[in-house]
Motif scaffolding. Structure first.
Motif, PDB file in Angstrom:
ATOM      1  N   ILE A  45      26.788  -9.105  26.212  1.00  0.00           N
ATOM      2  CA  ILE A  45      27.181  -7.804  26.746  1.00  0.00           C
ATOM      3  C   ILE A  45      26.104  -6.800  26.385  1.00  0.00           C
ATOM      4  O   ILE A  45      25.725  -6.660  25.216  1.00  0.00           O
ATOM      5  CB  ILE A  45      28.530  -7.345  26.165  1.00  0.00           C
ATOM      6  CG1 ILE A  45      29.625  -8.373  26.459  1.00  0.00           C
ATOM      7  CG2 ILE A  45      28.917  -5.980  26.705  1.00  0.00           C
ATOM      8  CD1 ILE A  45      30.930  -8.088  25.735  1.00  0.00           C
ATOM      9  N   LYS A  46      25.596  -6.100  27.395  1.00  0.00           N
ATOM     10  CA  LYS A  46      24.610  -5.043  27.188  1.00  0.00           C
ATOM     11  C   LYS A  46      25.234  -3.724  27.652  1.00  0.00           C
ATOM     12  O   LYS A  46      25.248  -3.426  28.851  1.00  0.00           O
ATOM     13  CB  LYS A  46      23.338  -5.349  27.989  1.00  0.00           C
ATOM     14  CG  LYS A  46      22.582  -6.591  27.528  1.00  0.00           C
ATOM     15  CD  LYS A  46      21.839  -6.329  26.232  1.00  0.00           C
ATOM     16  CE  LYS A  46      21.022  -7.542  25.799  1.00  0.00           C
ATOM     17  NZ  LYS A  46      20.262  -7.275  24.564  1.00  0.00           N
ATOM     18  N   TYR A  47      25.760  -2.953  26.726  1.00  0.00           N
ATOM     19  CA  TYR A  47      26.420  -1.694  27.055  1.00  0.00           C
ATOM     20  C   TYR A  47      25.459  -0.755  27.784  1.00  0.00           C
ATOM     21  O   TYR A  47      24.337  -0.504  27.319  1.00  0.00           O
ATOM     22  CB  TYR A  47      26.938  -1.047  25.775  1.00  0.00           C
ATOM     23  CG  TYR A  47      27.366   0.399  25.916  1.00  0.00           C
ATOM     24  CD1 TYR A  47      28.379   0.757  26.793  1.00  0.00           C
ATOM     25  CD2 TYR A  47      26.767   1.393  25.150  1.00  0.00           C
ATOM     26  CE1 TYR A  47      28.780   2.084  26.922  1.00  0.00           C
ATOM     27  CE2 TYR A  47      27.165   2.713  25.257  1.00  0.00           C
ATOM     28  CZ  TYR A  47      28.163   3.057  26.151  1.00  0.00           C
ATOM     29  OH  TYR A  47      28.551   4.369  26.279  1.00  0.00           O
ATOM     30  N   ALA A  48      25.897  -0.237  28.936  1.00  0.00           N
ATOM     31  CA  ALA A  48      25.095   0.716  29.707  1.00  0.00           C
ATOM     32  C   ALA A  48      25.186   2.076  29.032  1.00  0.00           C
ATOM     33  O   ALA A  48      26.132   2.840  29.232  1.00  0.00           O
ATOM     34  CB  ALA A  48      25.599   0.784  31.143  1.00  0.00           C
ATOM     35  N   VAL A  68      22.590  -3.406  24.217  1.00  0.00           N
ATOM     36  CA  VAL A  68      22.486  -2.160  24.976  1.00  0.00           C
ATOM     37  C   VAL A  68      21.481  -2.275  26.115  1.00  0.00           C
ATOM     38  O   VAL A  68      20.492  -3.001  26.037  1.00  0.00           O
ATOM     39  CB  VAL A  68      22.074  -0.975  24.071  1.00  0.00           C
ATOM     40  CG1 VAL A  68      23.253  -0.457  23.274  1.00  0.00           C
ATOM     41  CG2 VAL A  68      20.919  -1.332  23.164  1.00  0.00           C
ATOM     42  N   ASP A  69      21.772  -1.507  27.165  1.00  0.00           N
ATOM     43  CA  ASP A  69      20.843  -1.324  28.281  1.00  0.00           C
ATOM     44  C   ASP A  69      20.549   0.164  28.371  1.00  0.00           C
ATOM     45  O   ASP A  69      21.469   0.986  28.458  1.00  0.00           O
ATOM     46  CB  ASP A  69      21.461  -1.815  29.585  1.00  0.00           C
ATOM     47  CG  ASP A  69      20.564  -1.522  30.779  1.00  0.00           C
ATOM     48  OD1 ASP A  69      19.592  -2.283  30.977  1.00  0.00           O
ATOM     49  OD2 ASP A  69      20.818  -0.545  31.500  1.00  0.00           O
ATOM     50  N   ALA A  70      19.273   0.523  28.344  1.00  0.00           N
ATOM     51  CA  ALA A  70      18.846   1.919  28.396  1.00  0.00           C
ATOM     52  C   ALA A  70      18.087   2.176  29.684  1.00  0.00           C
ATOM     53  O   ALA A  70      17.369   1.309  30.173  1.00  0.00           O
ATOM     54  CB  ALA A  70      17.959   2.237  27.187  1.00  0.00           C
ATOM     55  N   VAL A  71      18.238   3.391  30.237  1.00  0.00           N
ATOM     56  CA  VAL A  71      17.563   3.714  31.494  1.00  0.00           C
ATOM     57  C   VAL A  71      16.487   4.778  31.326  1.00  0.00           C
ATOM     58  O   VAL A  71      15.856   5.177  32.299  1.00  0.00           O
ATOM     59  CB  VAL A  71      18.573   4.164  32.574  1.00  0.00           C
ATOM     60  CG1 VAL A  71      19.521   3.033  32.915  1.00  0.00           C
ATOM     61  CG2 VAL A  71      19.341   5.400  32.139  1.00  0.00           C
ATOM     62  N   SER A  72      16.285   5.235  30.092  1.00  0.00           N
ATOM     63  CA  SER A  72      15.221   6.203  29.820  1.00  0.00           C
ATOM     64  C   SER A  72      14.620   5.894  28.467  1.00  0.00           C
ATOM     65  O   SER A  72      15.243   5.227  27.627  1.00  0.00           O
ATOM     66  CB  SER A  72      15.772   7.641  29.827  1.00  0.00           C
ATOM     67  OG  SER A  72      16.600   7.853  28.685  1.00  0.00           O
ATOM     68  N   ILE A  73      13.419   6.405  28.233  1.00  0.00           N
ATOM     69  CA  ILE A  73      12.774   6.162  26.939  1.00  0.00           C
ATOM     70  C   ILE A  73      13.550   6.857  25.834  1.00  0.00           C
ATOM     71  O   ILE A  73      13.614   6.372  24.697  1.00  0.00           O
ATOM     72  CB  ILE A  73      11.301   6.624  26.974  1.00  0.00           C
ATOM     73  CG1 ILE A  73      10.513   5.984  25.831  1.00  0.00           C
ATOM     74  CG2 ILE A  73      11.180   8.130  26.962  1.00  0.00           C
ATOM     75  CD1 ILE A  73      10.341   4.483  25.943  1.00  0.00           C
ATOM     76  N   ILE A  89      16.885  -4.244  23.033  1.00  0.00           N
ATOM     77  CA  ILE A  89      17.219  -3.166  23.963  1.00  0.00           C
ATOM     78  C   ILE A  89      16.610  -3.472  25.329  1.00  0.00           C
ATOM     79  O   ILE A  89      15.388  -3.611  25.450  1.00  0.00           O
ATOM     80  CB  ILE A  89      16.682  -1.808  23.452  1.00  0.00           C
ATOM     81  CG1 ILE A  89      17.253  -1.491  22.072  1.00  0.00           C
ATOM     82  CG2 ILE A  89      17.015  -0.697  24.448  1.00  0.00           C
ATOM     83  CD1 ILE A  89      16.570  -0.332  21.368  1.00  0.00           C
ATOM     84  N   MET A  90      17.461  -3.599  26.343  1.00  0.00           N
ATOM     85  CA  MET A  90      16.962  -3.763  27.703  1.00  0.00           C
ATOM     86  C   MET A  90      16.672  -2.378  28.280  1.00  0.00           C
ATOM     87  O   MET A  90      17.544  -1.508  28.283  1.00  0.00           O
ATOM     88  CB  MET A  90      17.990  -4.487  28.572  1.00  0.00           C
ATOM     89  CG  MET A  90      17.600  -4.565  30.052  1.00  0.00           C
ATOM     90  SD  MET A  90      16.089  -5.517  30.324  1.00  0.00           S
ATOM     91  CE  MET A  90      16.788  -7.143  30.553  1.00  0.00           C
ATOM     92  N   LEU A 260      26.012  -9.085  31.126  1.00  0.00           N
ATOM     93  CA  LEU A 260      26.765  -8.040  31.823  1.00  0.00           C
ATOM     94  C   LEU A 260      26.374  -6.693  31.237  1.00  0.00           C
ATOM     95  O   LEU A 260      26.050  -6.593  30.058  1.00  0.00           O
ATOM     96  CB  LEU A 260      28.273  -8.249  31.656  1.00  0.00           C
ATOM     97  CG  LEU A 260      28.882  -9.502  32.274  1.00  0.00           C
ATOM     98  CD1 LEU A 260      30.357  -9.611  31.873  1.00  0.00           C
ATOM     99  CD2 LEU A 260      28.763  -9.482  33.791  1.00  0.00           C
ATOM    100  N   GLU A 261      26.442  -5.647  32.058  1.00  0.00           N
ATOM    101  CA  GLU A 261      26.066  -4.301  31.618  1.00  0.00           C
ATOM    102  C   GLU A 261      27.197  -3.307  31.863  1.00  0.00           C
ATOM    103  O   GLU A 261      27.048  -2.361  32.629  1.00  0.00           O
ATOM    104  CB  GLU A 261      24.821  -3.832  32.370  1.00  0.00           C
ATOM    105  CG  GLU A 261      23.561  -4.585  32.052  1.00  0.00           C
ATOM    106  CD  GLU A 261      22.415  -4.150  32.943  1.00  0.00           C
ATOM    107  OE1 GLU A 261      22.581  -3.159  33.686  1.00  0.00           O
ATOM    108  OE2 GLU A 261      21.368  -4.791  32.908  1.00  0.00           O
ATOM    109  N   PRO A 262      28.332  -3.478  31.236  1.00  0.00           N
ATOM    110  CA  PRO A 262      29.432  -2.531  31.440  1.00  0.00           C
ATOM    111  C   PRO A 262      29.144  -1.211  30.733  1.00  0.00           C
ATOM    112  O   PRO A 262      28.621  -1.190  29.619  1.00  0.00           O
ATOM    113  CB  PRO A 262      30.625  -3.242  30.798  1.00  0.00           C
ATOM    114  CG  PRO A 262      29.995  -4.069  29.716  1.00  0.00           C
ATOM    115  CD  PRO A 262      28.670  -4.520  30.254  1.00  0.00           C
TER     116      PRO A 262
END
Length: 404
Positions: A45-48, A68-73, A89-90, A260-262
């Motif tokens: 699980i990669k928390y969004a 975790v999944d990150a969308v910014s630096i 960290i994705m 998964l990235e919930p």
């Protein structure tokens, strides 16, 4: 209303309003449901993190074995502050400059790219030295609202499935190590069929990449917004997707990880926005309850037409039901909830707005020069402050005031 045995009205009295309150036990329950639902697959699980980035929430996720999944630096750095090693960290950016991707590489984060321009630049810069995942746009229209559907042909996210040839040309030209494939179709998805359609896209494409470690199916599970609301049957979805995934791995020749990235699924129902009724305003047509919050603290109703259940937690037991529009104090059309039957509301009553865990504080602003609320986390039956309320001086902190 109680959360883990604590009265929300007492928490509001102690910490003031408006106030975000998070139920850590509910977050833990959602995590366990996912693990049980996908028990037959090697799940990660990669928390969004974009849903709610408070560092204490990130630390709670880590304590529960969630990545975790990150969308910014900036999100990458917040996750590192919460104790995540960078290589766990994705980092999945969209439309950023290449310098930000380079910074993520320097920090040691995993990289997930969603356009050919950056994939080519990545290949030129790193060749076969740094592995990368690729986000695919499967051209599947899915999700409860057009603004949260991200896998269709007009979406800015992902590399089109019709550009497989170009992907392979870039990968082969620079000997890029592709260690994962990713697809995300949108939010509020109810059944396994959509996930299986996205899965088939990944399965077909994965055969071109012999060194994969994972396939990432994104998130988007629907949560309940109303009493008896329909929501994703996570156990049925988990069963069907896991079966298809394991069958693919047998065909592929080795076992991969299922990611998964919930985001909303983990934190939405755990959150409450507590507000106080400033005024009850009668008009010939509508009775408004004006509260000490607004779209600056909960933008989803105005942005997505999102439904959030509201309860008058100060209501007297004998109060009669009346119809209200709950509106904010922002100088803008600012409706938080329309045509709601609530026990009679009086000035000073505390209202609890539910499903305020996801995309509430994280999308909050200082519009109208209003300050942002405090955040409180309830864990093991105790309430703890996890972010202080802003004060007026915070609005001036980074301003450079000129003399005229």
């Amino acid at each position: 209303m109680k959360v883990q045995g604590l009265e929300l009205t007492e928490i509001a009295q102690e910490y003031g309003t408006p106030l975000y309150v998070y139920d850590g036990e509910k977050i833990s329950t959602q995590i366990q449901n996912l693990k049980k639902g996908f028990a037959k697959a090697p799940l990660k699980i990669k928390y969004a993190t974009k849903a709610l980035t408070n560092v204490s929430i990130l630390k709670l996720m880590r304590s529960q074995g969630v990545g975790v999944d990150a969308v910014s630096i900036e999100e990458v750095k917040l996750c590192m502050m919460a104790g995540y090693p960078a290589n766990e960290i994705m980092y999945t950016p969209n439309c950023v400059g290449f310098s930000e991707i380079q910074e993520a590489v320097e920090l040691g984060a995993m990289i997930n790219l969603d356009n050919l321009v950056m994939l080519r630049e990545f290949g030129k810069t790193y060749g076969d030295k740094i592995p990368v995942a690729i986000r695919i746009n499967p051209h599947i229209m899915a999700g409860g609202n057009s603004k949260i559907s991200v896998g269709h042909i007009h979406s800015k996210f992902g590399i089109s499935i019709h550009q497989q040839e170009e992907i392979m040309e870039v990968v082969n030209e620079f000997s890029i190590q592709v260690n994962g494939l990713h697809v995300h179709t949108g939010s509020d998805i109810l059944d396994a069929a959509v996930f299986l359609r996205g899965a088939q896209v990944l399965f077909d494409m994965a055969m071109n990449f012999p060194n994969l470690k994972f396939l990432d199916f994104g998130g988007g599970f629907k949560v309940a917004y109303k009493p008896d609301d329909v929501q994703t049957d996570i156990f049925k979805v988990g069963e069907e997707v896991s079966e298809a995934f394991n069958a693919f791995c047998e065909k592929y020749g080795r076992q991969l990880e299922l990611w998964l990235e919930p985001g909303k699924y983990l934190v939405s129902e755990a959150g409450y926005l507590l507000v106080e009724a400033n005024v009850v305003k009668e008009t010939p047509e509508i009775t408004f309850v004006g509260v000490n919050s607004g779209l600056n603290h909960l933008i989803r109703p105005m942005l997505y037409d999102a439904y959030h259940q509201v309860e008058n937690i100060s209501a007297r037991p004998s109060s009669a039901l009346k119809k209200y529009n709950i509106v904010g104090y922002i100088c803008e059309t600012d409706t938080l909830a329309a045509d709601r039957m609530l026990p009679e509301v009086n000035s000073g009553d505390i209202l609890a707005i539910k499903n305020a865990g996801a995309y509430s504080f994280s999308m909050a602003s200082n519009y109208n020069s209003r300050v942002k609320p405090a955040e409180v986390l309830i864990w093991n039956g105790e309430a703890a402050l996890v972010r202080k309320r802003e004060v007026f001086e915070d609005l001036l902190r980074n301003q450079v005031v000129l003399d005229f």
